[in-house]
Design a protein around this motif. Sequence first.
Motif, PDB file in Angstrom:
ATOM      1  N   PHE A  60      34.403  51.719  40.527  1.00 23.11           N
ATOM      2  CA  PHE A  60      35.711  52.382  40.617  1.00 23.11           C
ATOM      3  C   PHE A  60      35.728  53.314  41.829  1.00 23.11           C
ATOM      4  CE2 PHE A  60      38.226  56.206  39.442  1.00 23.11           C
ATOM      5  CZ  PHE A  60      39.487  55.623  39.447  1.00 23.11           C
ATOM      6  N   ILE A  61      34.678  54.106  41.974  1.00 22.10           N
ATOM      7  CA  ILE A  61      34.591  55.017  43.118  1.00 22.10           C
ATOM      8  C   ILE A  61      34.491  54.225  44.416  1.00 22.10           C
ATOM      9  CG2 ILE A  61      33.149  56.757  44.243  1.00 22.10           C
ATOM     10  CD1 ILE A  61      32.470  57.735  41.346  1.00 22.10           C
ATOM     11  N   GLY A  62      33.648  53.193  44.420  1.00 21.89           N
ATOM     12  CA  GLY A  62      33.497  52.359  45.619  1.00 21.89           C
ATOM     13  C   GLY A  62      34.786  51.676  46.024  1.00 21.89           C
ATOM     14  N   ALA A  63      35.535  51.176  45.044  1.00 20.27           N
ATOM     15  CA  ALA A  63      36.817  50.525  45.356  1.00 20.27           C
ATOM     16  C   ALA A  63      37.803  51.535  45.928  1.00 20.27           C
ATOM     17  CB  ALA A  63      37.386  49.867  44.099  1.00 20.27           C
ATOM     18  N   GLY A  64      37.798  52.745  45.379  1.00 17.24           N
ATOM     19  CA  GLY A  64      38.693  53.777  45.897  1.00 17.24           C
ATOM     20  C   GLY A  64      38.356  54.174  47.322  1.00 17.24           C
ATOM     21  N   VAL A  65      37.071  54.342  47.586  1.00 21.79           N
ATOM     22  CA  VAL A  65      36.640  54.754  48.928  1.00 21.79           C
ATOM     23  C   VAL A  65      36.921  53.667  49.952  1.00 21.79           C
ATOM     24  CG1 VAL A  65      34.601  55.291  50.324  1.00 21.79           C
ATOM     25  CG2 VAL A  65      34.920  56.399  48.112  1.00 21.79           C
ATOM     26  N   ASP A  70      40.295  51.696  54.333  1.00 22.91           N
ATOM     27  CA  ASP A  70      40.766  50.392  54.802  1.00 22.91           C
ATOM     28  C   ASP A  70      39.600  49.547  55.311  1.00 22.91           C
ATOM     29  OD1 ASP A  70      42.792  48.533  55.024  1.00 22.91           O
ATOM     30  OD2 ASP A  70      43.249  49.065  57.094  1.00 22.91           O
ATOM     31  N   SER A  71      38.530  49.566  54.545  1.00 18.50           N
ATOM     32  CA  SER A  71      37.318  48.832  54.889  1.00 18.50           C
ATOM     33  C   SER A  71      37.527  47.326  54.719  1.00 18.50           C
ATOM     34  CB  SER A  71      36.168  49.291  53.981  1.00 18.50           C
ATOM     35  OG  SER A  71      35.052  48.464  54.132  1.00 18.50           O
ATOM     36  N   ALA A  72      36.753  46.568  55.468  1.00 19.08           N
ATOM     37  CA  ALA A  72      36.815  45.112  55.348  1.00 19.08           C
ATOM     38  C   ALA A  72      36.292  44.641  53.994  1.00 19.08           C
ATOM     39  CB  ALA A  72      36.000  44.473  56.470  1.00 19.08           C
ATOM     40  N   SER A  73      35.489  45.448  53.328  1.00 20.03           N
ATOM     41  CA  SER A  73      34.918  45.059  52.032  1.00 20.03           C
ATOM     42  C   SER A  73      35.714  45.594  50.847  1.00 20.03           C
ATOM     43  CB  SER A  73      33.469  45.533  51.951  1.00 20.03           C
ATOM     44  OG  SER A  73      33.411  46.934  52.035  1.00 20.03           O
ATOM     45  N   LYS A  74      36.934  46.068  51.078  1.00 21.59           N
ATOM     46  CA  LYS A  74      37.707  46.647  49.974  1.00 21.59           C
ATOM     47  C   LYS A  74      38.045  45.604  48.914  1.00 21.59           C
ATOM     48  CE  LYS A  74      42.221  46.366  52.202  1.00 21.59           C
ATOM     49  NZ  LYS A  74      43.308  47.127  52.764  1.00 21.59           N
ATOM     50  N   ALA A  76      36.204  42.985  48.013  1.00 21.27           N
ATOM     51  CA  ALA A  76      34.993  42.747  47.217  1.00 21.27           C
ATOM     52  C   ALA A  76      34.734  43.914  46.269  1.00 21.27           C
ATOM     53  CB  ALA A  76      33.798  42.541  48.147  1.00 21.27           C
ATOM     54  N   ALA A  77      34.977  45.124  46.721  1.00 16.21           N
ATOM     55  CA  ALA A  77      34.775  46.294  45.866  1.00 16.21           C
ATOM     56  C   ALA A  77      35.755  46.292  44.700  1.00 16.21           C
ATOM     57  CB  ALA A  77      34.934  47.571  46.691  1.00 16.21           C
ATOM     58  N   GLN A  78      36.992  45.928  44.958  1.00 17.03           N
ATOM     59  CA  GLN A  78      37.994  45.875  43.893  1.00 17.03           C
ATOM     60  C   GLN A  78      37.660  44.779  42.885  1.00 17.03           C
ATOM     61  OE1 GLN A  78      41.534  45.387  46.223  1.00 17.03           O
ATOM     62  NE2 GLN A  78      41.573  47.527  46.855  1.00 17.03           N
ATOM     63  N   ARG A  79      37.197  43.637  43.373  1.00 17.09           N
ATOM     64  CA  ARG A  79      36.818  42.550  42.453  1.00 17.09           C
ATOM     65  C   ARG A  79      35.588  42.922  41.641  1.00 17.09           C
ATOM     66  NH1 ARG A  79      38.808  39.795  46.801  1.00 17.09           N
ATOM     67  NH2 ARG A  79      36.817  39.493  47.802  1.00 17.09           N
ATOM     68  N   SER A  80      34.671  43.656  42.220  1.00 14.55           N
ATOM     69  CA  SER A  80      33.495  44.114  41.469  1.00 14.55           C
ATOM     70  C   SER A  80      33.910  45.051  40.342  1.00 14.55           C
ATOM     71  CB  SER A  80      32.521  44.840  42.395  1.00 14.55           C
ATOM     72  OG  SER A  80      32.058  43.978  43.389  1.00 14.55           O
ATOM     73  N   PHE A  81      34.850  45.944  40.624  1.00 16.20           N
ATOM     74  CA  PHE A  81      35.364  46.844  39.588  1.00 16.20           C
ATOM     75  C   PHE A  81      36.005  46.052  38.465  1.00 16.20           C
ATOM     76  CE2 PHE A  81      39.194  49.228  38.117  1.00 16.20           C
ATOM     77  CZ  PHE A  81      38.535  50.135  37.316  1.00 16.20           C
ATOM     78  N   LEU A  82      36.842  45.095  38.817  1.00 18.79           N
ATOM     79  CA  LEU A  82      37.508  44.297  37.788  1.00 18.79           C
ATOM     80  C   LEU A  82      36.526  43.446  37.001  1.00 18.79           C
ATOM     81  CD1 LEU A  82      40.784  43.241  39.617  1.00 18.79           C
ATOM     82  CD2 LEU A  82      40.506  44.910  37.777  1.00 18.79           C
ATOM     83  N   THR A  83      35.445  43.015  37.625  1.00 21.17           N
ATOM     84  CA  THR A  83      34.423  42.253  36.911  1.00 21.17           C
ATOM     85  C   THR A  83      33.797  43.106  35.810  1.00 21.17           C
ATOM     86  OG1 THR A  83      33.952  40.915  38.854  1.00 21.17           O
ATOM     87  CG2 THR A  83      32.239  41.011  37.168  1.00 21.17           C
TER      88      THR A  83
END
Length: 104
Positions: A60-65, A70-74, A76-83
């Motif tokens: 959750f924190i990683g997806a927010g950051v 506006d990172s290129a990995s945003k 992947a971070a959002q999908r990891s949170f949802l997983t």
Amino acid sequence: MLRRTAGIWGGLGFAAAAIAAARLQVLWTATPMVAANATGVADWYRQLARVIAIPTLATFIGAGVTTRLDSASKGAAQRSFLTCVFAFQAATGLATTNGTLAAT
């Protein structure tokens, strides 16, 4: 030619949607933390909640950051949170379906 503008209501609609989404994500993050301290549920369920609470909070924190920067990995971070969120919801659903959620 007709011109489409967001106007004040379009801006408020976007803000309302953003607030609703943020509240939902906070609730999703809090769910395993609350379940980890719940009484009247099976021990395995509390253990599972404890195990998944940390990665849920971290993603959750990683997806927010990454979204804020506006990172290129945003994505992947959002999908990891949802997983993490959906894995916990699936485990809860399975536990309630077969009746093993309640403490014996």
